[in-house]
Design an enzyme around this catalytic site. Structure first.
Site, PDB file in Angstrom:
ATOM      1  N   ASP A 175       0.878  -1.178   0.000  1.00 52.65           N
ATOM      2  CA  ASP A 175       0.000   0.000   0.000  1.00 52.65           C
ATOM      3  C   ASP A 175       0.909   1.220   0.000  1.00 52.65           C
ATOM      4  OD1 ASP A 175      -2.442  -1.372   0.102  1.00 52.65           O
ATOM      5  OD2 ASP A 175      -2.301  -1.608   2.269  1.00 52.65           O
TER       6      ASP A 175
ATOM      7  N   ASP B  71     -13.891  -3.879  -1.653  1.00 50.11           N
ATOM      8  CA  ASP B  71     -13.770  -3.701  -0.204  1.00 50.11           C
ATOM      9  C   ASP B  71     -15.182  -3.759   0.374  1.00 50.11           C
ATOM     10  OD1 ASP B  71     -11.065  -3.187  -0.618  1.00 50.11           O
ATOM     11  OD2 ASP B  71     -11.360  -1.014  -0.725  1.00 50.11           O
TER      12      ASP B  71
END
Length: 251
Positions: free
Chosen positions: A11, A130
Site C-alpha cells: 500500500d 472492499d
C-alpha cells in the site's frame, strides 16, 4: 490442480509503503522498490501495488515508481489506485504493470470493466472489492473503505465477472489488519458463486490463517501486507507449511 498463490501487497502513500488496521492508523513499512525486490527473491508468486491516496496530480509519481518496481522484479505485478480510464491503464502497462486493479471507478462506471477487458483482455483486469458487514449484509465500500454504497458484495461480484473481470480481490474491512484470519465464510460463498479466481485479503496474522483460507475459504490466492513487511512470516516458511497441508504451491 492449479497452484495457490501468495501475494504480498504494497500500500503506497506519498511514495512509501504503509500499513494500517481496518483501513486507518497507517504506519510506515519501508521503501516499496526494496520490498518488491525482497518479495520477488523470496518466492512470492505475484505482487500487488496499491496507491491508496492516488489523485490525478500524483499519477506521474506513481508511474515512475511502477517503472522502478517492474525493473527489479520477475513476477506478475498488479497496480491499482486512481485508475479511471483506458488511458490510465495503457500508461501503467507501458511502464511495467502486468495487470491493473480497479475499485471505486468500477462501481461508479461499470462499463469501464467491459472496456478494459475488451482492449487488454480479462487476464489484465482485477476488480478489487472492499466490503464490510452491516446488519448481516456484506456491503461494498469505496474510497479506501470510507464511503458505503447500496451494493451487495455477492451481487457486485457476479456483475463484475459478467462484465469481463479476470479476478476479484476481496478485502474484508472487518478483518483488515486485525490478524484474526480471513473472512473465509464470505470467501467460500464468493468462490461458489463465480468462476474467476478470488484473491483473499484482510486478516492474515499467522500461517494457519493462510491454510484456512485455502481449505475453508476456497481462495485461489491470499494477499497480505504487514505480516510480510514486518517479517512476522517468511514466504518460504509459509509455502513449506502449505505444502505440508497438501495445498499446491510453487516452491
Amino acid at each position: 490442480m492449479l497452484t495457490k498463490r501468495i501475494i504480498p501487497c504494497l500500500d503506497i502513500k506519498n511514495g512509501r509503503t504503509v500499513k494500517g488496521v481496518n483501513f486507518v492508523d497507517l504506519r510506515d513499512a519501508g521503501d516499496p522498490v526494496e520490498l518488491a525486490k525482497i518479495y520477488s527473491d523470496e518466492g512470492a508468486d505475484e505482487l500487488v501495488f496499491l496507491d491508496i491516496s492516488a489523485t490525478e496530480e500524483r499519477r506521474k509519481t506513481l508511474v515512475d515508481l511502477v517503472r522502478k518496481v517492474a525493473s527489479t522484479i520477475n513476477i506478475p505485478f498488479t497496480v491499482g489506485g486512481g485508475i479511471s480510464s483506458v488511458e490510465d491503464v495503457e500508461i501503467l502497462l507501458q511502464n511495467g504493470a502486468d495487470k491493473v486493479s480497479i475499485n471505486s471507478s468500477a462501481v461508479k462506471n461499470p462499463q469501464l470493466i467491459n472496456d478494459l477487458a475488451q482492449k487488454f483482455g480479462s487476464q489484465c483486469v482485477v476488480v478489487a472489492i472492499d466490503a464490510k458487514q452491516i446488519e448481516g449484509q456484506w456491503i461494498v465500500h469505496l474510497v479506501g473503505g470510507k464511503v458505503p454504497t447500496e451494493l451487495n458484495l455477492f451481487d457486485w461480484a457476479k456483475e463484475v465477472e459478467q462484465r469481463g473481470a479476470g479476478e476479484i480481490l476481496f478485502t474484508s474491512m472487518d478483518n483488515d489488519g486485525t490478524k484474526n484470519g480471513f473472512a473465509n465464510e464470505a470467501l467460500a460463498t464468493l468462490s461458489d458463486l463465480v468462476n474467476i479466481p478470488i484473491i483473499a485479503s484482510g486478516g492474515a496474522g499467522n500461517i494457519q490463517h493462510f491454510v484456512d483460507t485455502f481449505l475453508e475459504g476456497k481462495a485461489d490466492a491470499a494477499l497480505a501486507a504487514s505480516v510480510f513487511h514486518f517479517k512476522e512470516i517468511e514466504i518460504k516458511t509459509l509455502k513449506k507449511e502449505l505444502k505440508n497441508n497438501n495445498i499446491e504451491v510453487r516452491i
